[in-house]
Design a protein around this motif. Structure first.
Motif, PDB file in Angstrom:
ATOM      1  N   LEU A 168      -3.982  -0.635  -6.121  1.00  0.00           N
ATOM      2  CA  LEU A 168      -3.983  -0.399  -4.678  1.00  0.00           C
ATOM      3  C   LEU A 168      -5.148  -1.109  -3.992  1.00  0.00           C
ATOM      4  CD1 LEU A 168      -2.497   1.257  -2.455  1.00  0.00           C
ATOM      5  CD2 LEU A 168      -4.205   3.040  -2.831  1.00  0.00           C
TER       6      LEU A 168
ATOM      7  N   LYS B 125       1.192   4.011  -2.954  1.00  0.00           N
ATOM      8  CA  LYS B 125       0.785   5.386  -2.643  1.00  0.00           C
ATOM      9  C   LYS B 125       1.879   6.370  -3.047  1.00  0.00           C
ATOM     10  CE  LYS B 125      -1.027   8.248   1.092  1.00  0.00           C
ATOM     11  NZ  LYS B 125      -1.314   8.340   2.550  1.00  0.00           N
TER      12      LYS B 125
ATOM     13  N   GLU C 163       1.563   9.447  -5.827  1.00  0.00           N
ATOM     14  CA  GLU C 163       1.869  10.836  -5.507  1.00  0.00           C
ATOM     15  C   GLU C 163       2.924  11.404  -6.461  1.00  0.00           C
ATOM     16  OE1 GLU C 163       0.993  10.589  -0.674  1.00  0.00           O
ATOM     17  OE2 GLU C 163       3.041  10.510  -1.450  1.00  0.00           O
TER      18      GLU C 163
ATOM     19  N   TYR D  16       0.833  -1.204   0.000  1.00  0.00           N
ATOM     20  CA  TYR D  16       0.000   0.000   0.000  1.00  0.00           C
ATOM     21  C   TYR D  16       0.867   1.252   0.000  1.00  0.00           C
ATOM     22  CZ  TYR D  16      -3.106   3.664   1.694  1.00  0.00           C
ATOM     23  OH  TYR D  16      -3.805   4.839   1.832  1.00  0.00           O
TER      24      TYR D  16
END
Length: 314
Positions: free
Chosen positions: A62, A43, A47, A39
């Protein structure tokens, strides 16, 4: 997927440690750690990504279900030769059952060990699966019989609870059913004694006006004196009945109610049709008269057969 979601929510929203999550959910700590790392890595990629299409793919990754690496396992092939060996053991079991040696048949583990001693390379699970498949293939089939008038009649006992003159009594119901036409007749007695067994036959043959060629019984004590191997020795009372009235008889195999399926069903039907509506009588004679009337009403109902259901050879 639900496990993965639960792990991430407890970690992100509730601030639980990986040890707590693993203990509470019941999964391995390494699995918890794996979900969290995946995860966090995804992430970070999201980003840092400026491409909208690529970002969508990362978000999908995800939230999708976790994937597991499955090693390439060597399959144990059940060859035809091994299958024949298994079948030979099953056939040997069948032969033992027919000889009354049910407690000496081989279980799947015994078959597996026998194959193993022969050098057969097959796992126990493979042998077990093969046995189940073979047993399903040779599962017993039942063929609907074809009958002629006056040929076969089946007999059985059934229990009935009725109130006789203010007292509840458990009576024995002697039930006769013809294989052809499903003609039914029943009589009530206090016990399943030989005298009651013989009287029931006398009453039934008088009612039908003749005698059926063959009477069929299960392994009741009034009919079977003892077992001699796989054979059954009839009681003296049954022998006297058959000689006096001139009928043949045969017995069902043990736990084979389907071999006299007509009367098995008749006991339940007659008991329900008669005593579900009335169960209180002044005397047992009154109960018997009521039972006779119910049987007559049922016998007058039209049947599929074009012949009379009450046909006898004599």
């Amino acid at each position: 997927m639900n496990k993965k979601q639960e792990v991430l929510l407890k970690y992100l929203r509730e601030g639980r440690s990986q040890r707590e999550i693993a203990s509470e959910i019941g999964v391995d700590r390494k699995t918890v750690s794996k979900y969290i790392k995946e995860y966090e890595n995804k992430k970070i990629e999201i980003e840092q990504c400026n491409d909208d299409v690529h970002t969508g793919e990362l978000i999908q990754n995800l939230v999708e279900a976790p994937k597991y690496k499955v090693g390439v396992r060597t399959k144990r092939v059940m060859t035809q030769e091994i299958e024949q060996k298994v079948m030979a053991h099953l056939q040997e079991n069948d032969a033992k059952r027919q000889k009354g040696l049910r407690k000496q048949v081989k279980k799947p583990i015994d078959v597996f060990e026998a194959l193993e001693s022969e050098g057969v390379e097959a796992s126990y699970s493979t042998v077990l699966r093969t046995i189940r498949q073979l047993e399903r293939k040779v599962k017993e089939a039942f063929i609907k019989g074809s009958y002629i008038p006056g040929d076969i009649c089946e007999f059985d006992w059934g229990e009935v609870k009725v109130n006789i003159n203010g007292k509840w009594r458990k009576l024995q119901m002697a039930v006769f059913t013809s294989a052809f036409g499903n003609y039914r007749m029943a009589f009530l007695f206090m016990k399943q004694k030989m005298e009651c067994f013989q009287e029931a036959h006398a009453l039934f043959f008088k009612e039908t006006g003749g005698v059926y060629q063959t009477m069929v019984y299960d392994n009741m004590r009034v009919a079977v004196k003892r077992f001699v191997g796989t054979e059954k020795e009839p009681t003296d009372g049954l022998l006297k009945l058959s000689l006096y009235y001139g009928f043949h008889f045969r017995f069902c195999n043990v736990r084979r109610g389907n071999e006299k399926g007509h009367v098995e069903r008749s006991v339940e039907v007659i008991r329900r049709k008669a005593f579900a509506f009335r169960d209180t009588f002044e005397t047992i004679e009154a109960a018997n008269q009521y039972l006779y009337e119910i049987c007559e009403i049922r016998n007058r109902k039209p049947q599929v057969s074009s012949f009379s259901r009450k046909t006898c050879p004599k």
